[in-house]
Motif scaffolding. Sequence first.
Motif, short mmCIF file in Angstrom:
data_model
loop_
_atom_site.label_atom_id
_atom_site.label_comp_id
_atom_site.label_asym_id
_atom_site.label_seq_id
_atom_site.Cartn_x
_atom_site.Cartn_y
_atom_site.Cartn_z
N ALA A 1 0.83 -1.21 0.00
CA ALA A 1 0.00 0.00 0.00
C ALA A 1 0.86 1.26 0.00
N GLY A 2 0.59 2.15 -0.93
CA GLY A 2 1.28 3.43 -0.99
C GLY A 2 2.69 3.37 -1.57
N LYS A 3 3.10 2.20 -2.04
CA LYS A 3 4.45 2.07 -2.59
C LYS A 3 4.36 1.92 -4.11
N PRO A 4 5.21 2.60 -4.86
CA PRO A 4 5.13 2.50 -6.33
C PRO A 4 5.59 1.13 -6.82
N LEU A 5 4.81 0.55 -7.71
CA LEU A 5 5.16 -0.73 -8.32
C LEU A 5 5.86 -0.41 -9.64
N GLN A 6 7.15 -0.14 -9.56
CA GLN A 6 7.91 0.38 -10.69
C GLN A 6 8.31 -0.68 -11.71
N SER A 7 8.27 -1.93 -11.33
CA SER A 7 8.65 -3.00 -12.26
C SER A 7 8.03 -4.31 -11.77
N LEU A 8 8.07 -5.30 -12.64
CA LEU A 8 7.57 -6.62 -12.23
C LEU A 8 8.40 -7.19 -11.08
N GLN A 9 9.70 -6.95 -11.10
CA GLN A 9 10.55 -7.48 -10.04
C GLN A 9 10.21 -6.85 -8.69
N VAL A 10 9.91 -5.55 -8.68
CA VAL A 10 9.50 -4.88 -7.44
C VAL A 10 8.18 -5.45 -6.95
N MET A 11 7.24 -5.63 -7.87
CA MET A 11 5.94 -6.19 -7.51
C MET A 11 6.10 -7.60 -6.93
N LEU A 12 6.90 -8.44 -7.59
CA LEU A 12 7.12 -9.80 -7.09
C LEU A 12 7.79 -9.79 -5.72
N ALA A 13 8.70 -8.86 -5.49
CA ALA A 13 9.35 -8.76 -4.18
C ALA A 13 8.34 -8.43 -3.08
N PHE A 14 7.39 -7.52 -3.37
CA PHE A 14 6.35 -7.21 -2.38
C PHE A 14 5.48 -8.44 -2.11
N ILE A 15 5.13 -9.16 -3.15
CA ILE A 15 4.30 -10.36 -2.98
C ILE A 15 5.05 -11.38 -2.14
N ARG A 16 6.32 -11.64 -2.46
CA ARG A 16 7.12 -12.63 -1.72
C ARG A 16 7.31 -12.27 -0.26
N SER A 17 7.32 -10.97 0.06
CA SER A 17 7.56 -10.57 1.44
C SER A 17 6.27 -10.48 2.26
N THR A 18 5.15 -10.89 1.68
CA THR A 18 3.88 -10.88 2.38
C THR A 18 3.81 -12.03 3.38
N ALA B 1 -0.72 -15.44 11.29
CA ALA B 1 -1.11 -16.85 11.35
C ALA B 1 -0.07 -17.76 10.70
N GLY B 2 0.97 -17.16 10.09
CA GLY B 2 2.05 -17.96 9.53
C GLY B 2 2.04 -18.10 8.02
N LEU B 3 1.16 -17.38 7.32
CA LEU B 3 1.13 -17.44 5.87
C LEU B 3 2.40 -16.85 5.30
N THR B 4 3.02 -17.56 4.37
CA THR B 4 4.12 -17.02 3.59
C THR B 4 3.77 -17.24 2.12
N VAL B 5 4.36 -16.47 1.25
CA VAL B 5 3.99 -16.50 -0.16
C VAL B 5 5.21 -16.76 -1.01
N GLU B 6 5.06 -17.64 -1.98
CA GLU B 6 6.09 -17.88 -2.98
C GLU B 6 5.52 -17.48 -4.33
N THR B 7 6.33 -16.90 -5.18
CA THR B 7 5.87 -16.50 -6.50
C THR B 7 7.02 -16.48 -7.48
#
Length: 83
Positions: A14-31, A35-41
């Motif tokens: 939220a509020g962070k610019p998604l400047q590239s696909l790599q930046v977007m994927l990094a945000f998804i991976r760090s979610t 409850a212990g949910l982790t994300v791989e992408t």
Amino acid sequence: MEYRLYSHISMNWAGKPLQSLQVMLAFIRSTTTTAGLTVETELDEGMYRKGRTATERQLRELALSPHDVCPRWNYTFTPRLTS
């Protein structure tokens, strides 16, 4: 337990610019969640045909549960038990 993955991803970037696909994927991976949910992408750069639709029979065979609000957009897939 049901996870609402997209809401957690949206809160993470939220509020962070998604400047590239790599930046977007990094945000998804760090979610994560408390409850212990982790994300791989990973980025899938495959080429796919447009305009393909599922048949009515294929849709009926899915383990799909529509939600009360906007059921065409909101639904849950559940694993099928195999015998």
